[in-house]
Scaffold this active site. Structure first.
Site, PDB file in Angstrom:
ATOM      1  N   GLU A 289      -5.946  -1.795 -23.674  1.00 14.37           N
ATOM      2  CA  GLU A 289      -6.633  -0.607 -24.204  1.00 14.37           C
ATOM      3  C   GLU A 289      -6.324  -0.566 -25.695  1.00 14.37           C
ATOM      4  O   GLU A 289      -5.247  -0.126 -26.100  1.00 14.37           O
ATOM      5  CB  GLU A 289      -6.103   0.661 -23.501  1.00 14.37           C
ATOM      6  CG  GLU A 289      -6.390   0.721 -22.018  1.00 14.37           C
ATOM      7  CD  GLU A 289      -7.855   1.017 -21.703  1.00 14.37           C
ATOM      8  OE1 GLU A 289      -8.608   1.395 -22.620  1.00 14.37           O
ATOM      9  OE2 GLU A 289      -8.243   0.864 -20.537  1.00 14.37           O
TER      10      GLU A 289
ATOM     11  N   VAL B 185      -1.205  -6.127 -31.852  1.00 12.99           N
ATOM     12  CA  VAL B 185      -0.155  -6.276 -30.834  1.00 12.99           C
ATOM     13  C   VAL B 185      -0.787  -6.682 -29.491  1.00 12.99           C
ATOM     14  O   VAL B 185      -0.172  -7.403 -28.704  1.00 12.99           O
ATOM     15  CB  VAL B 185       0.703  -4.993 -30.722  1.00 12.99           C
ATOM     16  CG1 VAL B 185       1.781  -5.157 -29.665  1.00 12.99           C
ATOM     17  CG2 VAL B 185       1.358  -4.667 -32.068  1.00 12.99           C
ATOM     18  N   GLY B 186      -2.037  -6.280 -29.273  1.00 12.27           N
ATOM     19  CA  GLY B 186      -2.758  -6.722 -28.067  1.00 12.27           C
ATOM     20  C   GLY B 186      -2.782  -8.238 -27.961  1.00 12.27           C
ATOM     21  O   GLY B 186      -2.621  -8.805 -26.881  1.00 12.27           O
TER      22      GLY B 186
ATOM     23  N   CYS C 255      -7.506   7.065 -30.643  1.00 14.61           N
ATOM     24  CA  CYS C 255      -8.168   5.753 -30.587  1.00 14.61           C
ATOM     25  C   CYS C 255      -9.679   5.881 -30.556  1.00 14.61           C
ATOM     26  O   CYS C 255     -10.380   4.992 -31.013  1.00 14.61           O
ATOM     27  CB  CYS C 255      -7.673   4.969 -29.376  1.00 14.61           C
ATOM     28  SG  CYS C 255      -7.899   5.863 -27.837  1.00 14.61           S
TER      29      CYS C 255
ATOM     30  N   GLY D  91      -2.496   0.065 -27.277  1.00 19.44           N
ATOM     31  CA  GLY D  91      -1.980  -0.037 -28.640  1.00 19.44           C
ATOM     32  C   GLY D  91      -2.986  -0.734 -29.537  1.00 19.44           C
ATOM     33  O   GLY D  91      -4.191  -0.734 -29.261  1.00 19.44           O
ATOM     34  N   SER D  92      -2.482  -1.339 -30.588  1.00 20.51           N
ATOM     35  CA  SER D  92      -3.372  -1.904 -31.604  1.00 20.51           C
ATOM     36  C   SER D  92      -3.889  -3.289 -31.190  1.00 20.51           C
ATOM     37  O   SER D  92      -3.234  -4.005 -30.426  1.00 20.51           O
ATOM     38  CB  SER D  92      -2.600  -2.024 -32.917  1.00 20.51           C
ATOM     39  OG  SER D  92      -1.488  -2.879 -32.720  1.00 20.51           O
ATOM     40  N   PRO D  93      -5.038  -3.695 -31.715  1.00 26.02           N
ATOM     41  CA  PRO D  93      -5.559  -5.034 -31.407  1.00 26.02           C
ATOM     42  C   PRO D  93      -4.584  -6.144 -31.804  1.00 26.02           C
ATOM     43  O   PRO D  93      -4.474  -7.159 -31.109  1.00 26.02           O
ATOM     44  CB  PRO D  93      -6.843  -5.113 -32.242  1.00 26.02           C
ATOM     45  CG  PRO D  93      -7.266  -3.691 -32.434  1.00 26.02           C
ATOM     46  CD  PRO D  93      -5.993  -2.896 -32.506  1.00 26.02           C
TER      47      PRO D  93
END
Ligand code: NAD
Length: 453
Positions: free
Chosen positions: A210, A192-193, A244, A188-190
């Site tokens: 990822e 939410v990472g 991505c 997912g997105s940085p």
């Protein structure tokens, strides 16, 4: 069943699974998954079409085929991946036998995004099962038909004590992240990472992240311009740019900018992607980015803001520095073009940016290719192609820094869900001579070790 109960039941089976979920059982599990996907490929494409409007042929190419390849590779190579490896420990290891045993981490959580909603939920599951883990899969709530499809596939192939799907939004994800999983595989997105990593810090789960980011695409002065235009048009427009590893923006050498853009426009004119932007909110964000860049002086040479969730693919020239399009991951069908002249300035620009998930380079000059590959940092580099590095069976996939950590696919995916456990057995180790009080023999052995290591 409540999700906490699902987790508890999977956790309770960890010791049993270590003993009984061996090579034949894992291969059988992968075969079941493969059979269900094969039988339901039409429905999978229909579900994705409901969520994203993506044509069935493209979904077969970008979701079903990579899954089949991932499963096939795991089934063929699993025996080798699982085999304990003997290791040599030098003089100090004399009289012992050492091996490395890949052991299932335990129970894994897989959190998936909406852009490739089936393959990015089930692909990591292939690696988890190959490694011998149980898993809870949380697909994205923004692709609800695909999420329901993932649930159906898993329910048909597995007992929930081995694999369960939990559908839901970020509240559900938050509840899952509070549980002490052994490994979290997040795509997912940085932003939410970071939330995922903070949650993992509370339970001390290991993580694979990822993530995304701005993957640059360099068009060098020695590029084959027609081929480069074809690859860029493919990589940027498939799934309406919601990939991505799509080229985020172009860095075109000024000497070839005019002929390259003409070739690219010709490629764009051959027809657009039928995939739509996932929600009106996401389309609104893209239109706002476009409007701001245009207000700051960027010129649209093709495409347009569109309506609803449709957005004709845009090429933007004359990008003003400082606009949000130059800072944020675009993740849509807008392609800004920036020109460059000197290689040193290009490398400086790349070095100052966050490490991208992918970096693309179109060039025929071998020396320049080698120089740029040595100088840049990226999750992966694609030379004279786009996207293909994702599906190459011999390559790991993953980012670095802001684009992620850990690696997926094939043997690397297996490793992500495994703990490489050292087992050291004493056979006739002379180490007992070194236990105090040190005798003459012990002293001689110690001298030997001090000399030879
Ligand atoms: P996202 O981070 O918004 O959501 C991903 C998942 O996290 C979803 O299942 C969502 O329900 C969950 N989630 C959302 N907010 C959460 C929160 N606060 N706490 C816990 N879970 C939460 O990402 P997205 O919009 O679905 O996907 C787009 C992003 O994913 C882009 O940045 C893209 O580059 C990246 N991406 C990376 C890869 C890769 O393989 N590296 C692949 C696809 C997409």
């Amino acid at each position: 069943m409540q999700l906490e109960q699902v987790f508890e039941r999977q956790k309770a089976g960890v010791a049993e699974r270590r003993l009984r979920f061996g090579l034949p059982e894992r291969r059988a599990a992968l075969a079941r998954l493969e059979a269900v996907i094969r039988a339901r490929q039409g429905e999978i494409c229909d579900a994705i079409a409901q969520d994203l409007g993506r044509p069935a042929g493209e979904s077969l190419l970008v979701e079903v085929l990579p899954l089949m390849q991932e499963i096939g590779q795991a089934r063929r190579q699993l025996r080798r991946w699982m085999r304990p490896r003997r290791v040599w420990g030098g003089l100090a290891g004399l009289g012992t036998r050492a091996r490395l045993v890949p052991q299932a981490k335990g129970v894994a959580l897989i959190v998936a995004p909406w852009n490739y909603p089936v393959s990015l939920a089930l692909g990591p599951l292939v690696s988890a099962l190959a490694a011998g883990c149980a898993a809870v899969v949380k697909p994205s709530e923004l692709a609800p038909a695909s999420a329901a499809m993932v649930s159906r596939i898993v329910a048909e192939a597995f007992d929930p004590d081995l694999v369960a799907v939990v559908e839901g939004d970020r509240d559900v994800a938050t509840r899952l992240l509070a549980l002490p999983f052994d490994h979290i595989f997040f795509t997912g997105s940085p932003e939410v990472g970071k939330v995922v990593m903070a949650a993992a810090a509370r339970t001390l789960a290991s993580v694979t992240l990822e993530l995304g980011g701005k993957s640059p695409c360099i068009i060098g002065p020695g590029a084959d311009l027609a081929a480069a235009a074809r690859w860029v048009a493919f990589g940027k427009r498939i799934n309406a740019g919601q990939t991505c590893i799509a080229p985020d923006h172009l860095l075109v050498h000024e000497a070839v900018a005019a002929p390259f853009l003409a070739a690219l426009q010709a490629e764009y004119a051959r027809g657009d992607s039928a995939t739509r932007i996932i929600t009106p909110r996401h389309a609104g964000r893209l239109r706002a980015l476009l409007a701001e860049a245009e207000a700051m002086g960027a010129r649209r040479i093709t495409g347009g803001p569109g309506e609803g969730c449709a957005m004709p693919a845009v090429i933007l020239e004359g990008m003003p520095e400082g606009s949000a399009l130059t800072r944020e991951e675009i993740f849509g069908p807008i392609l800004p073009v920036v020109t460059w002249a000197g290689e040193a300035a290009l490398l400086e620009r790349l070095g100052a940016a966050d490490v991208p998930l992918s970096l693309y380079l179109f060039e025929r000059d071998r020396a320049r290719i080698d120089r740029i590959c040595r100088a840049v940092a990226a999750g992966a580099v694609g030379v004279n192609l786009t996207l293909l590095q994702f599906s190459h069976a011999g390559l790991p996939f993953g980012g670095k820094g802001r684009s992620g950590q850990g690696q997926a696919h094939g043997a690397w995916g297996f490793a992500a869900f495994s703990h490489l456990m050292p087992v050291l057995e004493n056979r006739f180790s002379p180490a007992r001579l070194l236990m105090p009080p040190l005798g003459a023999k012990g002293r001689r052995l110690l001298d030997l070790l001090l000399k030879w290591g």
